[in-house]
Every structure is written in structure tokens, then in C-alpha cells.
Design a protein around this motif. Structure first.
Motif, PDB file in Angstrom:
ATOM      1  N   ASP A 147       0.838  -1.221   0.000  1.00 14.01           N
ATOM      2  CA  ASP A 147       0.000   0.000   0.000  1.00 14.01           C
ATOM      3  C   ASP A 147       0.867   1.263   0.000  1.00 14.01           C
ATOM      4  O   ASP A 147       0.362   2.365   0.171  1.00 14.01           O
ATOM      5  CB  ASP A 147      -0.923   0.010   1.223  1.00 14.01           C
ATOM      6  CG  ASP A 147      -0.165  -0.160   2.533  1.00 14.01           C
ATOM      7  OD1 ASP A 147       1.085  -0.283   2.490  1.00 14.01           O
ATOM      8  OD2 ASP A 147      -0.799  -0.156   3.602  1.00 14.01           O
ATOM      9  N   ARG A 177      -0.064   6.239   5.121  1.00 12.90           N
ATOM     10  CA  ARG A 177      -0.898   6.674   3.997  1.00 12.90           C
ATOM     11  C   ARG A 177      -1.160   8.180   4.027  1.00 12.90           C
ATOM     12  O   ARG A 177      -1.372   8.809   2.995  1.00 12.90           O
ATOM     13  CB  ARG A 177      -2.254   5.948   3.992  1.00 12.90           C
ATOM     14  CG  ARG A 177      -2.197   4.466   3.714  1.00 12.90           C
ATOM     15  CD  ARG A 177      -1.536   4.086   2.404  1.00 12.90           C
ATOM     16  NE  ARG A 177      -2.053   4.786   1.235  1.00 12.90           N
ATOM     17  CZ  ARG A 177      -1.374   4.980   0.108  1.00 12.90           C
ATOM     18  NH1 ARG A 177      -0.138   4.541  -0.012  1.00 12.90           N
ATOM     19  NH2 ARG A 177      -1.915   5.623  -0.903  1.00 12.90           N
ATOM     20  N   VAL A 191       3.228   2.043   2.171  1.00 14.01           N
ATOM     21  CA  VAL A 191       3.677   2.426   3.518  1.00 14.01           C
ATOM     22  C   VAL A 191       5.077   1.865   3.815  1.00 14.01           C
ATOM     23  O   VAL A 191       5.407   0.753   3.413  1.00 14.01           O
ATOM     24  CB  VAL A 191       2.662   1.922   4.570  1.00 14.01           C
ATOM     25  CG1 VAL A 191       3.195   2.079   5.986  1.00 14.01           C
ATOM     26  CG2 VAL A 191       1.335   2.667   4.413  1.00 14.01           C
TER      27      VAL A 191
END
Length: 374
Positions: A40, A67, A42
Motif C-alpha cells: 500500500d 498513507r 507504507v
């Protein structure tokens, strides 16, 4: 110690990632801080040291580029790497077509390099003193070299025909770089040379007849997506989607013909595997479905399989100071694999060791003899 690696019940790594973990790196200076990169975007920074001194502990996340961070990678982070000489800086690259150079203290990017395609892999030389080049493998067949000093992509290595899935600098020669591509080839380069390419590894060691249609050297019969030097730089281990792992003599380019059997590899991108350091013999730790296969490098023997993840393992990293292994998976967990502590044999309890029996052996000072313990 490696032969007795097991999932440690007393050590957890704080769970921060909300999606799969693609890449891990432990800094070589102290061996204390670990980076992880997630699908994602991160990035998390952990402290592996047991500050509580209790037998059971959790490796805490010190900070993360989450995020909501303004400079977070937009897509999957494929590679993270510490700056080899101190912990003040680290690097990350992503499917968002960027390579970012981070200041560890402020968690701000000091520099960002942009590419035309997805970035699969990047690597900084662990030993270079005369250059600050970061090699970058992307969707383009051209290998890019980014110069940290000038902040620009200084030059390009041309020779591959398809995307470059893995890159690795030699730990022995600071100008030598190995690259692995979807075109079935592994190339070794001297980045000072105009032509660049030193050799293209040939799995048949030149024994295929020149008349055959495969006049061109291939390292695997499929995409080559994993690449790792042994710590002395004398050998190179490669993994391909032909379910094969091969060990090469890095100075002659010769296939040593070690047989590891079938090494299942379904990864569509770079495969992040690890090699031990300071062990005899040396081992390779290879993600293998939801487990990790442990091979002896020079005999090809599958020693053991480490099971504990719930989903595909995407990366592992070796901590040489304590011969420990950390692995990251699509199950969002990072697991710590620690050598099992052997029970002392009742027969040979010597007088000297009796007073310390209550101590967990992990906390005994391995360097001092019993005599200088007051």
C-alpha cells in the motif's frame, strides 16, 4: 544456529502494515534497525533491540511513512534499503515509478528520481567509496544508474531486451553490477566501461552447439527475478520462473551446476531472498509459497522449511550478528525466526556454570569467560 531456526514465541514485530509486505532491510552498521515496505506504499522503521530486557518482547515501530504522509509512495513499495554507511538515510522505490532518498530523522525525502516505468528493484553498493551510484531496474530494458552526489541519472546500461527485475552490486568489486531480466538473462557489468557489459551468464557453460537456435546465452529458461551475491562476492545465486536456482562463479561466469531441485517460484515481480553471513556452510533463505525454504548454497541440499505465515512470503532478510531471520508476507505480518536455545545437558554441568543456571542463556555475555564474572 541456522539449523535450529524456529518461529520465536517470545518475540513479535509490531503489526503496522495493513497490506502485504514486499521488502525488508536491516542496516549493516549496528544490525539494529529494520525497514519494511508494503504493497500500500507504507514504509515502517523498527527497532529490533530488546530494550525491556524481558524474555518476551515486541520489536517496536519507531516511525512510519503512512498513507497520510504527504510524500508516501502512491503504489506498492518494492525495495527499501538503508544507506550502507550510516542510518541517517534510507532509500525506497515503488510501482509509482519513483525512487526516493529519505532523511531518517525528519522522514522527509531529500531527493526523488522519476522513471518512465514501474520500478522493480534498486541497490546501492555496500562497499563503494569512490561512487554513490544507485542501480535501478524498471519496466524498461535499460538499467539506470542514479548518482546521489549530483542528484541525476548519470548513465544507462543497455543490453537487456525486457524489463529488469533485480539488480545487485558486487560486495567485492565496487564497480561491478549484476542485473536479472525477464529476457532470461543475467548480465555482469563494469559500470566504468563504455560498453558496460562484462559477460552474459550461460547456463550451459558454452556447451550448446553454435548451430542451435539458442545462440544467445541464457541464465534460466524463464524470467530471472531473483539475484543475490554471497557475502564474499565470489558467487552469485539466481532464481528464475523456470523453478530453478543456479549458483555462478562470479569471476568466471561459470554455472557451478549445483542442483537445488525444484525451487517453486510464481512471483511475477522481483523475488527478495536472502543469503546467510558468517555461517559455515552458508545458507540461502528462499520464499516458497507461504513458507521459507532453507538450502545449503554449495551442496544444494534443502535443509528445512520454515512454516508460520498464513499467506505468500514475499521477502526475507538475515541478521548476521545473531544469525536470525525476518520474513514479510502478504498476511501483513513480519515474523522473527531465532535459533532455538539448546537445553544444557545434565551430565556436563560444571561447578563454574552452576550459579548462572537461572539466567536465560540468551542474556549471558558470550564474550567473557566465567572467571571474570564477579
Amino acid at each position: 544456529r541456522v539449523l535450529s531456526l524456529e518461529l520465536n514465541k517470545d518475540r513479535d514485530v509490531e503489526r503496522i502494515h495493513g497490506s502485504g509486505i514486499n521488502t525488508l532491510d536491516i542496516e549493516p552498521v549496528e544490525g539494529r534497525y529494520m525497514l519494511s515496505g508494503g504493497s500500500d506504499g507504507v514504509i515502517v522503521l523498527y527497532d529490533l533491540e530488546n530494550l525491556s530486557r524481558k524474555p518476551s518482547y515486541t520489536c517496536k515501530a519507531l516511525c512510519s511513512v503512512g498513507r497520510s504522509h504527504p510524500d508516501v509512495h502512491r503504489y506498492s513499495v518494492e525495495t527499501v534499503q538503508w544507506y550502507p554507511h550510516d542510518t541517517g538515510m534510507f532509500t525506497s522505490s515503488s510501482f509509482d515509478k519513483t525512487l526516493k532518498i529519505w532523511d531518517t530523522n525528519t522522514l522527509q525525502p531529500a531527493d526523488v528520481f522519476h522513471f518512465e516505468g514501474t520500478v522493480y528493484s534498486h541497490h546501492m553498493s555496500p562497499i563503494a567509496t569512490k561512487h554513490c551510484l544507485i542501480a535501478v531496474g524498471t519496466k524498461s530494458p535499460k538499467v539506470q544508474l542514479c548518482d546521489l552526489k549530483s542528484g541525476s541519472c548519470s548513465h544507462i546500461l543497455q543490453g537487456h531486451r525486457q524489463e529488469v527485475l533485480a539488480v545487485s552490486w558486487s560486495p567485492r568489486h565496487e564497480y561491478v553490477l549484476a542485473t536479472a531480466s525477464a529476457d532470461s538473462r543475467v548480465k555482469l557489468w563494469d559500470v566504468r566501461r563504455a560498453s558496460g557489459c562484462l559477460t552474459t551468464l550461460d547456463q550451459h557453460n558454452g556447451e550448446k552447439s553454435k548451430a542451435s537456435s539458442e545462440a544467445v546465452n541464457t541464465a534460466h529458461n524463464g524470467r530471472v527475478n531473483g539475484l543475490c551475491y554471497t557475502n564474499d562476492g565470489l558467487h552469485l545465486l539466481t532464481i528464475g520462473t523456470d523453478d530453478r536456482m543456479r549458483l555462478w562463479n562470479s569471476s568466471t561466469g561459470e554455472n557451478t551446476l549445483v542442483n537445488y531441485g525444484k525451487v517453486c517460484n510464481e512471483s511475477r515481480k522481483g523475488l527478495k531472498f536472502a543469503i546467510s553471513c558468517g555461517c559455515n556452510p552458508e545458507f540461502a533463505f528462499v520464499p516458497y509459497g507461504s513458507s521459507i525454504a532453507v538450502y545449503t548454497i554449495f551442496t544444494g541440499e534443502l535443509i528445512t522449511t520454515l512454516r508460520g505465515h498464513y499467506s505468500t512470503v514475499d521477502c526475507c532478510v538475515f541478521q548476521p550478528n545473531f544469525q536470525e531471520l525476518y520474513s514479510g508476507s502478504k498476511d501483513c505480518n513480519i515474523l522473527a525466526w531465532i535459533p532455538a536455545l539448546r537445553e544444557p545437558l545434565p551430565d556436563d554441568i560444571s561447578e563454574k556454570s552452576l550459579p548462572q543456571q537461572h539466567l536465560n542463556p540468551a542474556y549471558e555475555d558470550a564474550w567473557s569467560s566465567s572467571d571474570d564474572e564477579g
